[in-house]
Design an enzyme around this catalytic site. Structure first.
Site, short mmCIF file in Angstrom:
data_model
loop_
_atom_site.label_atom_id
_atom_site.label_comp_id
_atom_site.label_asym_id
_atom_site.label_seq_id
_atom_site.Cartn_x
_atom_site.Cartn_y
_atom_site.Cartn_z
N ASP A 22 0.83 -1.20 0.00
CA ASP A 22 0.00 0.00 0.00
C ASP A 22 0.86 1.25 0.00
OD1 ASP A 22 0.74 -0.73 2.71
OD2 ASP A 22 -0.64 0.82 3.43
N GLU B 210 0.09 -1.21 5.63
CA GLU B 210 1.18 -0.80 6.53
C GLU B 210 1.02 0.66 6.92
OE1 GLU B 210 5.02 0.99 7.73
OE2 GLU B 210 3.79 1.50 6.01
ZN ZN Z 1 6.67 2.18 3.96
#
Ligand code: ZN
Length: 403
Positions: A76, A170
């Site tokens: 992401d 994340e």
């Molecule tokens: Zn990162």
């Protein structure tokens, strides 16, 4: 560049798992490619939202004790425009200002970003000035995959079992909580998710988030005498009781802090979010206790408790576990130096997926990707930096086998 063009932005406010479906679309693409390239056990797990793969050991049976090493990256991208990402390549970068977008007059200047000078002669990859690049963390992903391809194509290089994982969410601090350390099965691992070449992170914050609700009593100002309790004023009062110098903008190194990150409301009710950070476990606990005490003290000034407070731990300093056995860190340092890279080690004033994975049982320091100016339109990386990250991955594998 092909990966960078795929929009994989995560969404903090989503309740879906993962937070955006487009991350899975990307992982499906990656899954097919890894299979075609010859990686083994390539599998996307809907529960963990991680795509994992294996490069099996090619060592003889008697060396089955060589540790299994994991390499991890996230797919992401940060909370910044990721629509229609158009990476640009500047071959043999000349060290001058980089015109990202002629039309909109967006320039990445050497004055503002002096690090650019470190990349003269290299192959510079930038945005077109309107989006982020997503080198965080697709540069890490690519460096891992590239190292894997190299091993698959060079069976004469002997190595133990290698595990790869590519995950979602994340940037919104959720993905690693879903990571299944047991099925990943590495003895230790590395995330490739730090910045410039040389960076190595294995000390992080301990982190907690505090949610406060200030309950006021809202009445007409004309008849407020002795009745009104203005939640806005009470929230401000609380803010002012926290240590003035213990805020991010006035701390560095190992200094911890409290930070008001969000606050909104009206006279009747204010909702506030704070984050609490400290490298030291002891000080972290003290900070949380102090925070709760300030809430209690202020509550004691009211007719009844008007402040609700919940503190939730977010992640812990991985060093508290790593210090028991620094092998993964020492291997990384040795690998950097063998690749001609001097390790740049500073206590990281944040957390990484590795914090959570370390506390799930797999010690996981953070290696560089080479990317700079993360999370914005000036994000860039050079091909040479990504190659260095890939070389470090191979060197860690080689050193582990040798030892
Ligand atoms: Zn990162």
């Amino acid at each position: 560049m092909r990966y960078a063009k795929v929009d994989t932005r995560s969404d903090l406010h989503s309740v879906e798992v993962p937070s955006t479906a487009k991350q899975v679309d990307f992982l499906m693409l990656l899954q097919e490619e890894l299979k075609e390239l010859g990686f083994c056990d390539v599998m996307y797990d809907e529960l963990t939202t991680f795509l994992t793969a294996t490069i099996p050991s090619n060592l003889p049976e008697e060396h089955a004790d060589v540790p299994t090493i994991g390499f991890i990256a996230h797919v992401d991208t940060a909370d910044f425009n990721s629509e229609n990402i158009q990476p640009q390549v500047f071959h043999h970068y000349d060290g001058q200002d980089v015109v990202l977008n002629q039309e909109q007059n967006i320039v990445m200047s050497v004055e503002e970003f002096p690090h650019l000078k470190n990349y003269v002669g290299e192959t510079l990859v930038t945005t077109d000035g309107t989006t982020l690049l997503g080198a965080d963390d697709k540069a890490g992903l690519v460096s891992i995959v590239q190292a894997g391809i190299y091993l698959l194509n060079h069976p004469e290089i002997k190595h133990g079992k290698i595990r790869l994982a590519f995950g979602c969410d994340e940037e919104i601090g959720k993905g690693a909580h879903r990571f299944d350390a047991e099925s990943f099965g590495a003895d230790f691992a590395y995330t490739l998710d730090s910045g410039e070449v040389g960076k190595l992170e294995y000390e992080t914050f301990n982190a907690a988030g505090a949610k406060l609700v200030f309950h006021g009593t809202s009445v007409h100002p004309g008849s407020a005498y002795g009745v009104m309790v203005n939640a806005l004023a009470e929230a401000a009062k609380f803010f002012n009781r926290l240590p003035k110098v213990e805020v991010p903008e006035k701390t560095k190194g190992y200094d911890g802090f409290y930070m008001l990150s969000q606050q909104k409301g009206d006279i009747g009710e204010v909702r506030a979010t704070y984050i609490i950070r400290d490298h030291s476990k002891e000080k972290f606990l003290e900070r949380k206790a102090n925070f709760l005490q300030l809430v209690e003290e202020q509550n004691n000034t009211y007719d009844h408790p008007r402040i609700d407070c919940t503190i939730v731990d977010q992640y812990y300093n991985m060093y508290d576990i790593l210090k028991e056995d620094m092998t993964p860190v020492e291997l990384a340092k040795e690998a950097y130096r063998a690749c001609g890279i001097e390790p740049v080690i500073n206590p990281f004033r944040g957390g990484t997926d590795g914090c959570i994975i370390t506390f799930k049982g797999i010690p996981t320091p953070n290696l560089f990707t080479g990317a700079e100016n993360l999370h914005g339109q000036y994000e860039f990386v050079t091909l040479e930096s990504m190659q260095k990250a890939s070389d470090v991955v191979l060197k860690i594998i080689e050193l582990t086998t040798d030892k």
